[in-house]
Design a protein around this motif. Structure first.
Motif, PDB file in Angstrom:
ATOM      1  N   ARG A  57      31.147  36.763  40.616  1.00  0.00           N
ATOM      2  CA  ARG A  57      30.316  37.505  41.221  1.00  0.00           C
ATOM      3  C   ARG A  57      30.602  36.250  42.480  1.00  0.00           C
ATOM      4  O   ARG A  57      31.759  35.206  42.345  1.00  0.00           O
ATOM      5  N   GLY A  58      30.274  36.831  44.123  1.00  0.00           N
ATOM      6  CA  GLY A  58      31.098  36.335  44.954  1.00  0.00           C
ATOM      7  C   GLY A  58      32.036  37.158  45.465  1.00  0.00           C
ATOM      8  O   GLY A  58      31.788  38.295  44.972  1.00  0.00           O
ATOM      9  N   GLU A  59      32.752  37.222  47.038  1.00  0.00           N
ATOM     10  CA  GLU A  59      33.094  38.203  47.335  1.00  0.00           C
ATOM     11  C   GLU A  59      34.763  37.453  47.085  1.00  0.00           C
ATOM     12  O   GLU A  59      35.205  38.444  48.057  1.00  0.00           O
ATOM     13  N   GLN A  60      35.093  37.393  46.341  1.00  0.00           N
ATOM     14  CA  GLN A  60      36.657  37.318  46.285  1.00  0.00           C
ATOM     15  C   GLN A  60      37.657  38.186  45.904  1.00  0.00           C
ATOM     16  O   GLN A  60      36.831  38.920  45.147  1.00  0.00           O
ATOM     17  N   ARG A  61      38.327  38.761  46.332  1.00  0.00           N
ATOM     18  CA  ARG A  61      39.164  40.288  46.347  1.00  0.00           C
ATOM     19  C   ARG A  61      40.440  39.982  46.350  1.00  0.00           C
ATOM     20  O   ARG A  61      41.121  39.318  46.643  1.00  0.00           O
TER      21      ARG A  61
END
Length: 237
Positions: free
Chosen positions: A88-92
């Motif tokens: 989960r989260g916005e790490q790309r």
């Protein structure tokens, strides 16, 4: 300990959807990358660590399942690192690890858990070596997929224009990677690599640190400079 490594270039153009009409120009490089990943699978690792260049100094870690995208290149194509569900989260993923994710998906990698590590051009050689040593000590059988390009200064139309130092630099890198020459990779000049826009310097030196004492042999599968950028594919096993 390190049981195998594959070294691949990381231009988004390696992805056919990004390259579009120019895709056939890198068919040989793609085929070599596929062969290199086959060497990793044959080594039966317990853990695969993908190392690639990032814009920050690093190190940046990316757990298995982290997603990446080629939408910034005008292509509606998403990838992820390994087969596990993403965190989960916005790490790309940075582009280098997104290309690695595409290669792993393309070859159906399912042989070991995957994680990513990003290192930048200001990541000093000594830190690279220590980081590689820590990776090798992290499991009984570790494999590395090492992403990075050689110089971007091989021709007048190259991203970094023509630099007469580029061809000799790339030739030595190709020789060292093909020979699994740990000492030569460790000795690469970080400043010269920066001036020649060689994004692979830090990842290659992480590989050198991981391979210290592993007694691996190398094989050079591909070396060329399309678009004036040095692309190298090699395996260590």
């Amino acid at each position: 300990m390190l049981v195998a490594a594959a070294v691949c270039p990381c231009p988004p153009l390696l992805v056919p959807e990004v390259a579009a009409g120019a895709a056939p120009e890198l068919d040989a490089a793609r085929a070599a990358c596929t062969d290199a990943l086959g060497v990793l699978a044959a080594a039966r690792p317990d853990r695969l660590v993908v190392v690639g260049p990032v814009e920050s100094a690093g190190p940046e870690t990316y757990p298995e399942g982290t997603r990446g995208s080629f939408r910034s290149f005008g292509v509606d194509l998403d990838v992820r690192l390994g087969a596990a569900p993403g965190p989960r989260g916005e790490q790309r993923l940075p582009y280098s690890l997104a290309v690695a994710g595409w290669l792993l998906e393309r070859t159906g990698w399912s042989d070991a858990p995957v994680e990513g590590l990003g290192v930048g051009e200001s990541f000093a050689p000594g830190r690279c070596a220590r980081t590689g040593g820590d990776i090798a000590a992290g499991a009984d059988r570790v494999a590395l997929l090492v992403m990075g390009d050689a110089s971007a200064c091989r021709t007048l139309k190259a991203p970094g224009y023509l630099d007469e130092r580029a061809a000799p630099f790339d030739a030595e890198v190709a020789r060292a990677l093909g020979a699994a020459d740990v000492a030569a990779l460790t000795a690469l000049d970080a400043r010269l690599a920066h001036e020649l826009k060689a994004s692979g310097r830090a990842p290659w030196q992480v590989l050198a640190g991981a391979a210290e004492g592993a007694d691996l042999g190398g094989s050079l599968l591909y070396e060329d400079a399309p678009y004036g950028v040095g692309y190298i594919v090699a395996t260590w096993s």
